[in-house]
Motif scaffolding. Structure first.
Motif, short mmCIF file in Angstrom:
data_model
loop_
_atom_site.label_atom_id
_atom_site.label_comp_id
_atom_site.label_asym_id
_atom_site.label_seq_id
_atom_site.Cartn_x
_atom_site.Cartn_y
_atom_site.Cartn_z
N ASP A 514 17.33 -38.05 41.14
CA ASP A 514 17.52 -36.86 40.29
C ASP A 514 16.93 -35.62 40.96
N ALA A 515 15.76 -35.79 41.59
CA ALA A 515 15.10 -34.65 42.22
C ALA A 515 15.88 -34.16 43.44
N LEU A 516 16.47 -35.09 44.19
CA LEU A 516 17.16 -34.70 45.43
C LEU A 516 18.61 -34.30 45.19
N GLY A 517 19.16 -34.76 44.09
CA GLY A 517 20.53 -34.39 43.75
C GLY A 517 21.51 -34.78 44.82
N ASP A 518 22.31 -33.78 45.26
CA ASP A 518 23.42 -34.05 46.16
C ASP A 518 23.04 -34.30 47.61
N LYS A 519 21.77 -34.13 47.92
CA LYS A 519 21.36 -34.29 49.33
C LYS A 519 21.61 -35.72 49.82
N VAL A 520 21.49 -36.66 48.89
CA VAL A 520 21.67 -38.06 49.28
C VAL A 520 22.66 -38.74 48.35
N SER A 521 23.29 -39.79 48.87
CA SER A 521 24.25 -40.48 48.01
C SER A 521 23.56 -41.54 47.17
N GLU A 522 22.42 -41.99 47.64
CA GLU A 522 21.76 -43.08 46.92
C GLU A 522 20.29 -43.13 47.37
N VAL A 523 19.43 -43.60 46.49
CA VAL A 523 18.05 -43.86 46.89
C VAL A 523 17.79 -45.34 46.63
N PHE A 586 6.40 -33.48 41.66
CA PHE A 586 7.17 -34.66 42.04
C PHE A 586 8.36 -34.23 42.92
N GLY A 587 9.04 -33.18 42.47
CA GLY A 587 10.20 -32.68 43.21
C GLY A 587 9.82 -32.25 44.61
N GLU A 588 8.70 -31.54 44.71
CA GLU A 588 8.26 -31.04 46.02
C GLU A 588 7.96 -32.19 46.98
N LEU A 589 7.21 -33.15 46.48
CA LEU A 589 6.82 -34.25 47.36
C LEU A 589 8.04 -35.10 47.75
N ALA A 590 8.92 -35.33 46.78
CA ALA A 590 10.13 -36.12 47.08
C ALA A 590 10.96 -35.41 48.12
N TYR A 594 11.98 -36.58 51.95
CA TYR A 594 13.37 -36.58 52.39
C TYR A 594 13.50 -35.80 53.71
N GLU A 595 12.86 -34.63 53.72
CA GLU A 595 12.97 -33.79 54.92
C GLU A 595 12.33 -34.47 56.15
N GLN A 596 11.23 -35.13 55.91
CA GLN A 596 10.60 -35.88 57.02
C GLN A 596 11.55 -36.92 57.59
N ALA A 597 12.25 -37.59 56.69
CA ALA A 597 13.19 -38.63 57.14
C ALA A 597 14.31 -38.00 57.96
N ASN A 616 2.79 -26.63 53.38
CA ASN A 616 1.57 -25.84 53.26
C ASN A 616 1.05 -25.79 51.83
N ARG A 617 1.99 -25.69 50.87
CA ARG A 617 1.55 -25.69 49.46
C ARG A 617 0.78 -26.97 49.16
N LEU A 618 1.29 -28.06 49.70
CA LEU A 618 0.65 -29.35 49.47
C LEU A 618 -0.73 -29.41 50.12
N LEU A 619 -0.81 -28.89 51.32
CA LEU A 619 -2.09 -28.90 52.04
C LEU A 619 -3.11 -28.03 51.32
#
Ligand code: ADP
Ligand code: MG
Length: 633
Positions: A514-523, A586-590, A594-597, A616-619
């Protein structure tokens, strides 16, 4: 008659300077080069006389003469009765370099004498090598069949300029007079020349004549064997003679790695003498670089660089083909659509592949040296030549998780031999480098289970692995694509863990999707990962990041890809994510995971600035600083 001054083309000036400095220890080659030009000129005249028989008087024999005057001023003269040059030809042929790849040759020069002399050898110094030993060179030439019927005299001291004048000459052909430098006078010695001729030019197809020894003898005798090497029986040819002939043919200073000399008889008749060089030429990757064999028909030279007789992926092979069946007037156009040519090409291709396969079996080190120089070219054959794929696959060499060095050493045969008992696939992975492939998340579980993975990293790999299907009945499997099911190789522990993972993580997977939406077809829960939190996977037959880049580089527009995000639910970050109740965080970390992958897959992430700011926000949050004072990326 007036003398005209001309300047050498800039490249010639550069070459002359370079050559004189770096080829000192290869000085002997000037003789081979001049004899080779004389032989080319004779070949050309014989070829032209097929269409115009009047060019070659019936009794006239094509020859090469070498004269010296050791007692006099120290000159060496090389003469032929071949095609000759007229004034314009002398100016352009002996004042410029017409070779393709000239620009890239000059770019590749390093200033390191040793390296550069190798490169010059591959480039071919040709006529200009005369200036290694001569302080002044005179060329007298008259073109055969030229109605103007006068000759040309060309002279230069090899600095910046040359002189040209029209002169009367009685005979057709070319005479080159070298006025030796004081330190090269030794070449005016007849015995020295004879031994050089025998060493370097014994098997060119024309007699080389020198005056008989003894005082003031005017009689000439043939000093070489004058029988084209490939026309002799193999049993009568020494290795040394094969090597010398290669150098004559290729102008390469180094020795050939291996060769194959064969006569085919029966319905089709031809002789081939094929060489695999020990070093890749500097223009191996240039499209316009000349390649192909020297073509003869019934011993008459027809053309250089006949490229129709070998496939592109064997373009490093050099050699001679002498056919008894092709017509003497054969042209490049005819060669392109000739069934006879097709049959010879298929025969020669098999011959080279067998030669390589024998080398691989007999001498692994020598084969490794071959692979280092030409492996990337040979690989193209997997895609270019499906009919011979079974012969090409065993010749490939790969880096592997089972080897500690990154050099490609492992063959598919070896891989299959050491496969695990229940292993069904040949696993491979493509990344930007072998090191990157080796530490890639995609193969964490494979490594954990001791399963060997072939590590590929060349641009061409994305393309040729598309053609991989089976080897010795084992299917290939790209570790970054589709479902990585270890099947029977999974342990009971793996199975139990997976089942519980699946049960427990249903909620998490849905929230991430739900957080990633269309970026991926499946998790989904991943089967590849052991240490890393996430990776992106494309379908078995979808282009992955490497393939997409390759296609985009060729100008193809790719639709946006929608990979599957695989998550490692045992990973601490993923566990942490599962605990996060704040929707925004949750959305940010997810998204970050995804971006790391995507980065690991080697893909460009949509907007790197967003990524860095998110990170940076996370750090900042970790350091406990209030969000308002957050710096921009
Ligand atoms: P290459 O032989 O690779 O073409 P060279 O530098 O050896 O390069 O020779 C340059 C050109 O000069 C030849 O291509 C040829 O046209 C001409 N040439 C050299 N020597 C002779 C010769 N003995 N007879 C006729 N032409 C010659
Ligand atoms: Mg030449």
């Amino acid at each position: 008659m007036t003398v005209e001054k001309h300047g050498f083309q800039t490249e010639v000036k550069q070459l002359l300077k370079l050559m004189i400095h770096s080829l000192y220890s290869n000085r002997d080659i000037f003789l081979r080069e001049l004899i080779s030009n004389a032989s080319d000129a004779n070949d050309r005249l014989r070829f032209e006389s097929i269409a115009r028989p009047e060019l070659l008087a019936e009794e006239a024999e094509l020859k090469i003469w070498i004269d010296t005057d050791a007692a006099g001023n120290g000159t060496v003269t090389v003469r032929d009765n071949g095609a000759g040059m007229n004034r314009e030809e002398a100016i352009s042929h002996l004042g410029t370099i017409a070779k393709s790849g000239t620009a890239s040759f000059f770019q590749q020069l390093s200033g390191d004498q040793q390296k550069d002399s190798q490169l010059i050898g591959q480039f071919g110094v040709g006529f200009y090598s005369a200036f290694i030993v001569a302080e002044r060179v005179e060329v007298f030439s008259r073109k055969a069949g030229d109605p103007a019927a006068s000759g040309v005299r060309w002279e230069s001291s090899g600095e910046g300029e040359f002189d040209v004048e029209t002169v009367d000459l009685d005979t057709c052909g070319t005479r080159i007079v070298l006025h030796l430098k004081p330190e090269a006078k030794e070449y005016a010695d007849g015995f020295r020349l004879r031994s050089l001729i025998r060493r370097y030019s014994d098997h060119i197809g024309f007699p080389i004549l020198m005056q008989k020894a003894g005082e003031a003898s005017l009689e000439y005798e043939t000093v070489n064997q004058a029988q084209a090497l490939w026309t002799m029986p193999r049993s009568e040819i020494k290795d040394e003679e094969y090597k010398q002939f290669y150098q004559h043919l290729s102008h390469d200073f180094s020795e050939p790695l291996l060769w194959s000399h064969n006569r085919v008889e029966g319905r089709r008749e031809y002789t081939s003498l094929l060489y695999v060089p020990s070093r890749a030429p500097f223009d191996l990757w240039q499209r316009e670089a000349p390649r192909g064999l020297k073509l003869y028909v019934k011993r008459v030279f027809i053309m250089d660089d006949a490229e129709q007789f070998l496939p592109l992926y064997l373009r490093f092979v050099k050699g001679v083909l002498d056919s008894s069946d092709l017509p003497l007037n054969v042209s490049r156009e005819i060669l392109q659509h000739d069934a006879e040519v097709e049959a010879i090409r298929s025969g020669l291709t098999k011959r080279v592949l067998e030669l390589l396969s024998k080398l691989a079996a007999d001498d692994a080190d020598k084969y490794a040296a071959f692979w280092k120089e030409f492996g990337t070219v040979l690989k193209e054959g997997v895609a270019e030549d499906p009919a011979n794929r079974d012969k090409i696959l065993p010749l490939l060499r790969f880096a592997s998780t089972h080897e500690s060095v990154d050099d490609p050493k492992v063959s598919l045969t070896q891989y299959v031999q050491r496969m695990k008992t229940d292993q069904e696939h040949i696993y491979f992975l493509i990344a930007d480098s072998v090191a990157a492939a080796r530490s890639s998340p995609y193969i964490e579980q494979l490594k954990e289970h001791g399963i060997e993975v072939l590590l590929l990293s060349e641009r061409i790999d994305a393309w040729i692995t598309e053609q991989f299907d089976k080897f010795e009945s084992k299917h290939f499997k790209n570790a970054a694509r589709g479902d990585l099911n270890l099947g029977k190789l999974e342990t009971e522990f793996d199975r139990l863990r997976k089942e519980s993972d699946l049960k427990e993580s249903k909620g998490l997977l849905k929230r991430v999707k739900d957080a990633l939406g269309d970026k991926v077809s499946e998790v989904r829960v991943g089967t590849r990962l052991k240490d890393s939190p996430t990776c992106l996977v494309v379908g078995e037959h979808e282009p992955d990041a490497a393939m997409r880049r390759l296609l985009e580089a060729t100008g193809q527009k790719m639709p946006p890809s929608k990979p599957v995000l695989e998550m490692n639910v045992s990973n601490a970050l993923v566990k942490y994510l599962d605990q996060e109740s704040d929707a925004e965080r949750f959305g940010e970390l997810a998204t970050l995971l995804y971006e790391q992958a995507a980065l690991v897959e080697g893909d460009r992430i949509g907007n790197p600035i967003d990524y860095v700011q998110r990170l940076n926000r996370l750090l900042i949050r970790l350091t406990g600083t209030p969000a308002t004072s957050m710096p921009a990326a």
